[in-house]
Scaffold this motif. Structure first.
Motif, PDB file in Angstrom:
ATOM      1  N   PHE A 145       0.831  -1.203   0.000  1.00  0.00           N
ATOM      2  CA  PHE A 145       0.000   0.000   0.000  1.00  0.00           C
ATOM      3  C   PHE A 145       0.869   1.259   0.000  1.00  0.00           C
ATOM      4  CE2 PHE A 145      -2.088   3.419   2.335  1.00  0.00           C
ATOM      5  CZ  PHE A 145      -3.272   3.547   1.633  1.00  0.00           C
ATOM      6  N   SER A 146       1.879   1.267   0.862  1.00  0.00           N
ATOM      7  CA  SER A 146       2.730   2.452   0.980  1.00  0.00           C
ATOM      8  C   SER A 146       3.512   2.722  -0.294  1.00  0.00           C
ATOM      9  CB  SER A 146       3.669   2.333   2.182  1.00  0.00           C
ATOM     10  OG  SER A 146       4.606   1.306   1.987  1.00  0.00           O
ATOM     11  N   LYS A 147       3.912   1.671  -0.988  1.00  0.00           N
ATOM     12  CA  LYS A 147       4.607   1.867  -2.269  1.00  0.00           C
ATOM     13  C   LYS A 147       3.655   2.412  -3.318  1.00  0.00           C
ATOM     14  CE  LYS A 147       7.623  -0.636  -3.904  1.00  0.00           C
ATOM     15  NZ  LYS A 147       8.559  -1.506  -4.531  1.00  0.00           N
ATOM     16  N   GLN A 148       2.441   1.877  -3.361  1.00  0.00           N
ATOM     17  CA  GLN A 148       1.469   2.305  -4.358  1.00  0.00           C
ATOM     18  C   GLN A 148       1.079   3.769  -4.187  1.00  0.00           C
ATOM     19  OE1 GLN A 148      -2.170   0.051  -4.332  1.00  0.00           O
ATOM     20  NE2 GLN A 148      -3.088   1.266  -5.942  1.00  0.00           N
ATOM     21  N   PHE A 149       0.900   4.198  -2.947  1.00  0.00           N
ATOM     22  CA  PHE A 149       0.441   5.565  -2.677  1.00  0.00           C
ATOM     23  C   PHE A 149       1.563   6.491  -2.214  1.00  0.00           C
ATOM     24  CE2 PHE A 149      -3.422   3.172  -2.739  1.00  0.00           C
ATOM     25  CZ  PHE A 149      -4.292   4.022  -3.396  1.00  0.00           C
ATOM     26  N   ARG A 150       2.803   6.014  -2.284  1.00  0.00           N
ATOM     27  CA  ARG A 150       3.976   6.804  -1.916  1.00  0.00           C
ATOM     28  C   ARG A 150       3.854   7.390  -0.509  1.00  0.00           C
ATOM     29  NH1 ARG A 150       2.193   8.946  -6.088  1.00  0.00           N
ATOM     30  NH2 ARG A 150       2.594   8.116  -8.128  1.00  0.00           N
ATOM     31  N   VAL A 151       3.565   6.518   0.442  1.00  0.00           N
ATOM     32  CA  VAL A 151       3.459   6.909   1.848  1.00  0.00           C
ATOM     33  C   VAL A 151       4.822   6.601   2.468  1.00  0.00           C
ATOM     34  CG1 VAL A 151       2.104   6.684   3.954  1.00  0.00           C
ATOM     35  CG2 VAL A 151       1.028   6.216   1.745  1.00  0.00           C
ATOM     36  N   VAL A 152       5.711   7.566   2.406  1.00  0.00           N
ATOM     37  CA  VAL A 152       7.129   7.369   2.684  1.00  0.00           C
ATOM     38  C   VAL A 152       7.403   6.895   4.113  1.00  0.00           C
ATOM     39  CG1 VAL A 152       9.396   8.484   2.733  1.00  0.00           C
ATOM     40  CG2 VAL A 152       7.773   9.037   0.921  1.00  0.00           C
ATOM     41  N   LYS A 153       6.853   7.586   5.089  1.00  0.00           N
ATOM     42  CA  LYS A 153       7.129   7.226   6.483  1.00  0.00           C
ATOM     43  C   LYS A 153       6.616   5.821   6.800  1.00  0.00           C
ATOM     44  CE  LYS A 153       5.626   9.091  10.753  1.00  0.00           C
ATOM     45  NZ  LYS A 153       5.098  10.235  11.482  1.00  0.00           N
ATOM     46  N   LEU A 154       5.463   5.472   6.285  1.00  0.00           N
ATOM     47  CA  LEU A 154       4.919   4.131   6.489  1.00  0.00           C
ATOM     48  C   LEU A 154       5.799   3.092   5.802  1.00  0.00           C
ATOM     49  CD1 LEU A 154       2.760   2.173   7.492  1.00  0.00           C
ATOM     50  CD2 LEU A 154       1.420   2.722   5.444  1.00  0.00           C
ATOM     51  N   GLN A 155       6.239   3.380   4.605  1.00  0.00           N
ATOM     52  CA  GLN A 155       7.099   2.444   3.883  1.00  0.00           C
ATOM     53  C   GLN A 155       8.412   2.219   4.636  1.00  0.00           C
ATOM     54  OE1 GLN A 155       7.903   3.462  -0.185  1.00  0.00           O
ATOM     55  NE2 GLN A 155       9.017   1.590  -0.569  1.00  0.00           N
ATOM     56  N   GLU A 156       9.017   3.275   5.120  1.00  0.00           N
ATOM     57  CA  GLU A 156      10.268   3.144   5.881  1.00  0.00           C
ATOM     58  C   GLU A 156      10.045   2.340   7.163  1.00  0.00           C
ATOM     59  OE1 GLU A 156      11.457   7.200   6.401  1.00  0.00           O
ATOM     60  OE2 GLU A 156      12.268   7.345   4.361  1.00  0.00           O
ATOM     61  N   SER A 157       8.926   2.571   7.815  1.00  0.00           N
ATOM     62  CA  SER A 157       8.615   1.821   9.040  1.00  0.00           C
ATOM     63  C   SER A 157       8.395   0.340   8.734  1.00  0.00           C
ATOM     64  CB  SER A 157       7.372   2.402   9.717  1.00  0.00           C
ATOM     65  OG  SER A 157       7.636   3.703  10.167  1.00  0.00           O
ATOM     66  N   CYS A 158       7.762   0.053   7.616  1.00  0.00           N
ATOM     67  CA  CYS A 158       7.547  -1.338   7.208  1.00  0.00           C
ATOM     68  C   CYS A 158       8.886  -2.031   6.937  1.00  0.00           C
ATOM     69  CB  CYS A 158       6.669  -1.407   5.955  1.00  0.00           C
ATOM     70  SG  CYS A 158       4.945  -1.008   6.232  1.00  0.00           S
ATOM     71  N   ILE A 159       9.777  -1.345   6.259  1.00  0.00           N
ATOM     72  CA  ILE A 159      11.088  -1.920   5.967  1.00  0.00           C
ATOM     73  C   ILE A 159      11.855  -2.157   7.260  1.00  0.00           C
ATOM     74  CG2 ILE A 159      13.339  -1.433   4.919  1.00  0.00           C
ATOM     75  CD1 ILE A 159      11.750  -0.111   2.598  1.00  0.00           C
ATOM     76  N   ASP A 160      11.820  -1.191   8.165  1.00  0.00           N
ATOM     77  CA  ASP A 160      12.470  -1.370   9.471  1.00  0.00           C
ATOM     78  C   ASP A 160      11.874  -2.567  10.208  1.00  0.00           C
ATOM     79  OD1 ASP A 160      14.066   0.827   8.973  1.00  0.00           O
ATOM     80  OD2 ASP A 160      12.873   2.195  10.231  1.00  0.00           O
ATOM     81  N   PHE A 161      10.566  -2.716  10.136  1.00  0.00           N
ATOM     82  CA  PHE A 161       9.887  -3.833  10.788  1.00  0.00           C
ATOM     83  C   PHE A 161      10.323  -5.158  10.162  1.00  0.00           C
ATOM     84  CE2 PHE A 161       6.484  -6.841  11.518  1.00  0.00           C
ATOM     85  CZ  PHE A 161       6.157  -6.618  12.843  1.00  0.00           C
ATOM     86  N   LEU A 162      10.431  -5.205   8.843  1.00  0.00           N
ATOM     87  CA  LEU A 162      10.865  -6.429   8.167  1.00  0.00           C
ATOM     88  C   LEU A 162      12.300  -6.789   8.534  1.00  0.00           C
ATOM     89  CD1 LEU A 162       9.305  -6.016   4.616  1.00  0.00           C
ATOM     90  CD2 LEU A 162       8.675  -7.693   6.358  1.00  0.00           C
TER      91      LEU A 162
END
Length: 95
Positions: free
Chosen positions: A39-56
């Protein structure tokens, strides 16, 4: 929450977008991180995407299973994997 974010983005309601993004970050789990990173990649939600990567990365280090991990883009998985390594620093410098 994802639909609310889409609505807020469509009408450019920044306050709601920020609220939803922060809410989703707090709710990250092994069961939803793949869906949220897509979702974050599709809608360019940067902070969420970074948090997801950190979580992974954290989950990888702790050997925590992640639901639907195989559905992620292979380039993204490689990028995350490479980010788990510390950079090489040569502490032995010859003069």
């Amino acid at each position: 929450m994802l639909l609310l974010y889409k609505f807020a983005e469509k009408y450019e309601i920044k306050h709601i977008m920020d609220f939803v993004e922060n809410y989703l970050i707090k709710k990250l789990s092994p069961a939803n991180v793949v869906q949220l990173i897509q979702f974050s990649k599709q809608f360019r939600v940067v902070k969420l995407q970074e948090s997801c990567i950190d979580f992974l990365v954290k989950s990888y280090k702790e050997e925590t299973p992640i639901y639907a991990l195989e559905s992620l883009n292979k380039e993204l998985i490689v990028s995350i994997f490479l980010n788990t390594w510390r950079p090489f620093v040569d502490t032995h410098i010859e003069v």
